[in-house]
Design a protein around this motif. Structure first.
Motif, PDB file in Angstrom:
ATOM      1  N   ARG A  48     -16.429  -0.609  -0.653  1.00  0.00           N
ATOM      2  CA  ARG A  48     -16.132   0.138  -1.874  1.00  0.00           C
ATOM      3  C   ARG A  48     -14.717   0.687  -1.849  1.00  0.00           C
ATOM      4  NH1 ARG A  48     -20.785   3.512  -4.004  1.00  0.00           N
ATOM      5  NH2 ARG A  48     -19.124   5.053  -4.042  1.00  0.00           N
ATOM      6  N   SER A  49     -14.339   1.293  -2.964  1.00  0.00           N
ATOM      7  CA  SER A  49     -12.997   1.864  -3.082  1.00  0.00           C
ATOM      8  C   SER A  49     -12.917   3.260  -2.491  1.00  0.00           C
ATOM      9  CB  SER A  49     -12.571   1.897  -4.549  1.00  0.00           C
ATOM     10  OG  SER A  49     -13.500   2.642  -5.313  1.00  0.00           O
ATOM     11  N   ASP A  50     -13.980   3.760  -1.901  1.00  0.00           N
ATOM     12  CA  ASP A  50     -13.905   5.052  -1.216  1.00  0.00           C
ATOM     13  C   ASP A  50     -14.273   4.834   0.245  1.00  0.00           C
ATOM     14  OD1 ASP A  50     -16.614   4.721  -2.590  1.00  0.00           O
ATOM     15  OD2 ASP A  50     -17.048   6.256  -1.090  1.00  0.00           O
TER      16      ASP A  50
ATOM     17  N   ILE B 141      -2.939   3.381  -2.981  1.00  0.00           N
ATOM     18  CA  ILE B 141      -2.869   2.361  -4.027  1.00  0.00           C
ATOM     19  C   ILE B 141      -2.524   1.040  -3.358  1.00  0.00           C
ATOM     20  CG2 ILE B 141      -1.775   1.620  -6.175  1.00  0.00           C
ATOM     21  CD1 ILE B 141      -1.002   4.541  -6.675  1.00  0.00           C
ATOM     22  N   TRP B 142      -3.321   0.030  -3.667  1.00  0.00           N
ATOM     23  CA  TRP B 142      -3.048  -1.329  -3.193  1.00  0.00           C
ATOM     24  C   TRP B 142      -2.610  -2.153  -4.400  1.00  0.00           C
ATOM     25  CZ3 TRP B 142      -7.271  -5.509  -2.927  1.00  0.00           C
ATOM     26  CH2 TRP B 142      -6.727  -6.720  -2.476  1.00  0.00           C
TER      27      TRP B 142
ATOM     28  N   ILE C 258      -1.571  -3.384  -9.865  1.00  0.00           N
ATOM     29  CA  ILE C 258      -2.504  -2.631  -9.042  1.00  0.00           C
ATOM     30  C   ILE C 258      -3.798  -3.407  -8.859  1.00  0.00           C
ATOM     31  CG2 ILE C 258      -3.865  -0.513  -8.852  1.00  0.00           C
ATOM     32  CD1 ILE C 258      -1.654   0.960 -10.262  1.00  0.00           C
ATOM     33  N   MET C 259      -4.236  -3.529  -7.612  1.00  0.00           N
ATOM     34  CA  MET C 259      -5.493  -4.205  -7.296  1.00  0.00           C
ATOM     35  C   MET C 259      -6.629  -3.179  -7.210  1.00  0.00           C
ATOM     36  SD  MET C 259      -4.483  -7.360  -6.990  1.00  0.00           S
ATOM     37  CE  MET C 259      -5.808  -8.190  -6.148  1.00  0.00           C
ATOM     38  N   ASN C 260      -6.395  -2.115  -6.502  1.00  0.00           N
ATOM     39  CA  ASN C 260      -7.365  -1.030  -6.370  1.00  0.00           C
ATOM     40  C   ASN C 260      -6.618   0.272  -6.099  1.00  0.00           C
ATOM     41  OD1 ASN C 260      -9.483  -3.254  -4.834  1.00  0.00           O
ATOM     42  ND2 ASN C 260     -10.397  -1.789  -6.215  1.00  0.00           N
ATOM     43  N   ASP C 261      -7.195   1.376  -6.530  1.00  0.00           N
ATOM     44  CA  ASP C 261      -6.853   2.634  -5.880  1.00  0.00           C
ATOM     45  C   ASP C 261      -8.012   2.935  -4.931  1.00  0.00           C
ATOM     46  OD1 ASP C 261      -8.574   3.137  -8.015  1.00  0.00           O
ATOM     47  OD2 ASP C 261      -7.865   5.183  -8.283  1.00  0.00           O
TER      48      ASP C 261
ATOM     49  N   THR D 280      -5.219   9.595  -1.601  1.00  0.00           N
ATOM     50  CA  THR D 280      -5.338   8.402  -2.435  1.00  0.00           C
ATOM     51  C   THR D 280      -4.384   7.324  -1.950  1.00  0.00           C
ATOM     52  OG1 THR D 280      -5.927   9.749  -4.350  1.00  0.00           O
ATOM     53  CG2 THR D 280      -5.163   7.509  -4.793  1.00  0.00           C
TER      54      THR D 280
ATOM     55  N   TRP E  57       0.861  -1.187   0.000  1.00  0.00           N
ATOM     56  CA  TRP E  57       0.000   0.000   0.000  1.00  0.00           C
ATOM     57  C   TRP E  57       0.891   1.228   0.000  1.00  0.00           C
ATOM     58  CZ3 TRP E  57      -5.456   0.259   0.384  1.00  0.00           C
ATOM     59  CH2 TRP E  57      -6.110  -0.959   0.619  1.00  0.00           C
TER      60      TRP E  57
ATOM     61  N   GLY F  78       2.207   5.793  -8.489  1.00  0.00           N
ATOM     62  CA  GLY F  78       1.437   4.824  -9.273  1.00  0.00           C
ATOM     63  C   GLY F  78       2.150   4.429 -10.548  1.00  0.00           C
TER      64      GLY F  78
ATOM     65  N   ILE G 243      -9.792   5.648  -2.137  1.00  0.00           N
ATOM     66  CA  ILE G 243      -9.877   7.052  -1.729  1.00  0.00           C
ATOM     67  C   ILE G 243     -10.198   7.131  -0.245  1.00  0.00           C
ATOM     68  CG2 ILE G 243     -11.079   9.226  -2.090  1.00  0.00           C
ATOM     69  CD1 ILE G 243      -9.320   8.139  -4.443  1.00  0.00           C
TER      70      ILE G 243
END
Lengths: 360, 360
Positions: free
Chosen positions: A167-169, A140-141, A112-115, A138, A90, A102, A117
């Motif tokens: 979720r990603s947020d 990054i995983w 990258i798995m997810n960004d 932000t 991360w 990134g 927020i």
DNA sequence: TAACCCACTGAATCACAAC
DNA sequence: GGTTGTGATTCAGTGGGTT
């Protein structure tokens, strides 16, 4: 775990130096909150020449060779080396540095798995009124490689989010109040202390109890604090002696959670496999019995070896279920039902009975 | 405005070719939604076995990072040349491409003003349970140079946001329903049509009426539609004749500047849902803490993922509450209590504290 | 009419263990 | 390392049809 590692310790050194002293593939996760306002100059440590050349080749594509990129590449290369094959990383940043992080991650072969927020519920307002309120950071995983399978506790994340997918947020407050470490004079001890809630979610999602987490920019030690609380181990690297001292004191005062409460919701994929044939062997379903669709409009008959036959289709409960529905796949455990007094019951409930007897 | 420009027109050409034919410093804003260069695997099915209609358009397949970087560099260079000295640029993307876009913007001398998160209120879920739901896209807003003063309508944004500063995260629904353009056969006309509400906010924030906006990846023409509605001018570039035709027809049917648009733009403001897990992450309840019934005769312990354990029963605060009461359902927020000095307090009061901080 | 049910859809780097 | 078989996996919203 290897006993030659400085487990649950804070190394006071420049991060690249300290990382170079650690062996290959020794950590499960890296969490990095790198500075972006570096006072770069002669003091910046450079790795040995061979490594600089390797790094140079990487970002000729980018065409920018300033010191920040050199530094970023150096510690990311080390992070890649230190990660186990299925390890994850991360990084967290703002628009000042996150795009460079990134890009380098991608160019170095991380996947990258997810960004994600971090949406701050209480951000600092923009006083000048010249931009939008900077209300997020932000993360990054990424996995070590494209083919790696980094830990992801999907079911635990879903449970944490009241039963719907995480979720990603992520809406979380900034670090303030009693959580914010203060010096004797009342001033904040570290300018960018992250909230433990953020690390709680990161570690719960992508590590298992007992895993080893490396944080090369340890700062006030939030990663270590969350790791200790959650029964994970850490290695921290911090070049500032005062920060390291604060972090040590902070972590020492934390008592970890017990093993019982660290057992989080497990995915069904982790449960033991029960062949359908077991139900036949145990007499819960008998050869010749009829199985029914959810609405009972289609049937199949059970054969002695635990396969089904329905019209021309024969095979496993999954294969026959898929074929008669003309579907790409089918979970036979939930598709096929047995007739019980006045209704139907899915095979899954019979499987659950067997699992029940196994765990006792 | 110069009268030798193709104002309010769509140029059918490759974007770099068309941009090269335009004169220096002629546009006020660039909005670019370039191909994301997704690298998808095989087919993806939903749990109900329906197939996901993926973005497999030929125009999205740029190739590896090197090819994508060359392409990105080429059109960004032209965009920089075409912008007036105080011009601004927006780009939008996902983790597949946004980091490269951001890095190039910085390396070319653009000056980032904000990164903005489009937080989708209704994203597509992650069907296989392998990652966090990809629930956002990232926009970058940048000035042509560090010293430029791009348009920013601070007061308009504050008004649009009920009187508080507009934040860097925008919650807006995806483009669906009547807004989504369809072909005669009922299929979607463009795989990645953006919602007009997003462009409405972008243009309202960073252009003035009469300004000229260039969109080098015009697609279904959302930028042109929003520009016309808001009394701005546009130049669109689109290499696909079908897309260009659809966009022309769409924009022709729009009449500028009605109040109606504003109502379209407002996102739904619902009371935020607070998962119980948030209380655990925030340390208001700790893993291992004991929760009590209203009269204290039954207890449960909190696990790290926000589930409870009480005897053999594990799960959400609602599920465990129902099971130990042998009731069909239970509101865990009012059923479970934490011990405070001299008494008990329901979880509901802790949730109220979080809501307090979020809504202000 | 209102309520309810069902079918369909959206920029997605979407499984994994056994053989 | 490739192939095969098992079986796990979804949220918010729109729109059409029925009760």
């Amino acid at each position: 775990m290897r006993d030659d590692l400085p487990i649950d310790q804070i190394i006071e050194a420049e991060c690249v130096d300290a990382m170079q002293a650690l062996p290959d593939a020794c950590v499960d996760l890296v969490f990095a909150d790198p500075p972006y306002n570096l006072q770069l100059g002669g003091e910046l440590h450079r790795p040995d020449n061979s490594r600089v050349n390797a790094v140079d080749a990487e970002w000729d594509q980018i065409g920018n060779h300033d010191d920040y990129d050199l530094f970023t590449c150096a510690w990311l290369e080390e992070a890649h080396r230190l990660l186990k094959p299925d390890g994850g990383i991360w990084v967290i940043g703002t628009y000042h540095n996150i795009f460079r992080l990134g890009t380098f991650l991608q160019d170095m072969g991380f996947w990258i798995m997810n960004d994600v927020i971090w949406r701050k519920s209480n951000p600092m307002p923009n006083f000048k009124g010249t931009r939008f309120t900077n209300a997020h950071e932000t993360l990054i995983w990424a996995a070590k490689t494209k083919d790696a399978k980094p830990t992801f506790n999907y079911a635990a994340m879903k449970a944490l989010n009241d039963g719907v997918q995480m979720r990603s947020d992520w809406t979380l407050p900034i670090c303030s109040g009693g959580e914010r470490l203060k010096l004797a004079d009342g001033k904040k001890a570290h300018p960018t202390q992250k909230p433990e809630s953020l690390l709680h979610r990161v570690l719960l999602a992508t590590t298992n109890p007992g895993d080893l987490v490396l944080d090369p920019f340890f700062g006030s030690g939030t990663t270590g604090a969350a790791a200790k609380r959650l029964g994970r181990h850490f290695i921290g690297i911090e070049r500032d002696r005062d920060y390291a001292a604060i972090a040590r004191e902070r972590i020492a005062s934390i008592s970890p959670a017990t093993r019982e409460v660290l057992t989080v919701t497990q995915s069904k994929r982790a449960e033991p496999r029960i062949p359908f044939g077991n139900l036949v062997e145990r007499g819960m379903v008998k050869p010749g019995d009829t199985l029914y669709c959810p609405r009972g409009e289609r049937t199949a008959r059970v054969r002695a070896d635990g396969t089904l036959i329905s019209g021309r289709s024969t095979g496993s409960i999954h294969k026959v279920g898929a074929e008669i529905q003309k579907a790409p796949s089918c979970n036979g455990w939930t598709f096929w039902h047995v007739r019980v007094r006045g209704g139907f019951q899915p095979l899954d409930t019979l499987r659950a009975q067997i699992r029940e007897t196994m765990t006792v």
